[in-house]
Design an enzyme around this catalytic site. Structure first.
Site, PDB file in Angstrom:
ATOM      1  N   CYS A   1      38.271  56.277  31.923  1.00  0.00           N
ATOM      2  CA  CYS A   1      38.277  57.472  32.772  1.00  0.00           C
ATOM      3  C   CYS A   1      38.127  56.985  34.214  1.00  0.00           C
ATOM      4  CB  CYS A   1      37.107  58.362  32.375  1.00  0.00           C
ATOM      5  SG  CYS A   1      36.881  59.793  33.437  1.00  0.00           S
TER       6      CYS A   1
ATOM      7  N   CYS B   1      44.678  58.615  36.618  1.00  0.00           N
ATOM      8  CA  CYS B   1      43.855  59.453  35.738  1.00  0.00           C
ATOM      9  C   CYS B   1      44.421  59.263  34.337  1.00  0.00           C
ATOM     10  CB  CYS B   1      43.952  60.930  36.146  1.00  0.00           C
ATOM     11  SG  CYS B   1      43.174  62.038  34.948  1.00  0.00           S
TER      12      CYS B   1
HETATM   13  N1  DGL Z   1      40.699  61.058  32.308  1.00  0.00           N
HETATM   14  C1  DGL Z   1      39.842  61.299  33.445  1.00  0.00           C
HETATM   15  C2  DGL Z   1      40.211  60.356  34.581  1.00  0.00           C
HETATM   16  O1  DGL Z   1      40.865  59.356  34.341  1.00  0.00           O
HETATM   17  C3  DGL Z   1      39.908  62.757  33.773  1.00  0.00           C
HETATM   18  C4  DGL Z   1      38.738  63.225  34.481  1.00  0.00           C
HETATM   19  C5  DGL Z   1      38.449  64.678  34.315  1.00  0.00           C
HETATM   20  O2  DGL Z   1      37.840  65.011  33.305  1.00  0.00           O
HETATM   21  O3  DGL Z   1      38.745  65.422  35.251  1.00  0.00           O
HETATM   22  O4  DGL Z   1      39.850  60.557  35.721  1.00  0.00           O
END
Ligand code: DGL
Length: 271
Positions: free
Chosen positions: A72, A191
């Site tokens: 993440c 992301c």
């Molecule tokens: N997959 C997360 C990232 O890479 C998403 C974050 C979220 O929950 O907004 O930032």
């Protein structure tokens, strides 16, 4: 007792990282943890993202993970350094927590020709300035233009990534970033949810612009890490078992994750 590699994300996004890691390192055991009950993290404050991420890391440690990947960007941007520097030495100096930003950045030097790179990410990742600061250290000649895409994670979390609504939000942010820098030839999907939108992103992107999707680079970097740290490699169990935990309903997680991973996933609830 097995020692799986922990893979953590706020929700489903980390599955895009796990998929690549599993492809490159199929023998290892993995525990995926999605904090779906509290996703998205992208709009949350620094302190809250740090607190939630530390809780998740501790839960994965309790499940005997010696190595945890924060799959993440928001958590990597807002919590990784503090966990590495302040928490790990107290919790257990022999365990490790790694993120996804550094391996992504290392890849771009060889990709961009114009030295103009675009970064798409959550509000939290963009406002942390982690990418431009790290890129400036490794590649001072690269210019970075950033764009926060706050609707993209909810589109993925709610399985709306293939709808006309998704077209609107994808086109909007692609146009925004490209209008601010016409020399961009490389676009980082900063992301881990965004790879699920990649077919739509490609649709609105000129064909000369390359997309950097993180899974491949994070997986290669983990392989390299395990090679360079045989003591860690030795304690990671290798029975090809992959378990899934969520803080939300396991039925909902199993259904959605099975679609993303194109295999039958039976998740458990984190209690
Ligand atoms: N997959 C997360 C990232 O890479 C998403 C974050 C979220 O929950 O907004 O930032």
């Amino acid at each position: 007792m097995s020692s799986p590699i922990g893979i953590f994300d706020s929700g489903y996004g980390g599955l895009s990282i796990l998929e690549e890691i599993h492809r490159i390192l199929p023998k290892y055991d993995y525990i995926y943890l999605g904090d779906n009950a509290r996703a998205p993290y992208g709009t949350r404050s620094f302190d809250i993202v740090y607190q939630f991420t530390l809780e998740a890391v501790k839960r994965l440690f309790e499940m005997n993970c010696k190595l945890v990947i924060l799959a993440c960007n928001t958590a990597s941007a807002k919590a990784l350094r503090t966990i590495q520097q302040n928490d790990l030495p107290q919790i257990d100096p022999n365990r490790r927590v790694l993120g996804v930003i550094r391996p992504t950045i290392e890849s771009i030097g060889a990709i961009t020709q114009t030295r103009h790179v675009g970064l798409l990410g959550t509000q939290g990742t963009i406002s942390s300035q982690s990418y431009p600061l790290e890129i400036a250290k490794l590649f001072p000649d690269i210019v970075v233009e950033e764009e926060a895409c706050p609707m993209w994670v909810p589109l993925v979390e709610n399985q709306e990534y293939n709808t006309p609504g998704a077209d609107y939000f994808v086109q909007k942010h692609i146009n925004n970033i490209l209008s601010r820098d016409t020399l961009i030839d490389t676009l980082i999907l900063g992301c881990t949810h965004y790879p699920f939108l990649e077919p739509k992103i490609r649709q609105y992107l000129p064909s000369n612009i390359q997309i950097v999707s993180q899974g491949h680079y994070v997986a290669e970097s983990l392989k390299d890490y395990l090679h360079r740290h045989p003591e860690m490699d030795a304690v990671c169990s290798k029975n090809s078992i992959c378990e899934y935990y969520t803080t939300e309903s396991p039925e909902k997680f199993s259904e959605t994750a099975s679609i993303f991973m194109q295999e039958n996933i039976q998740a458990k609830q984190l209690r």
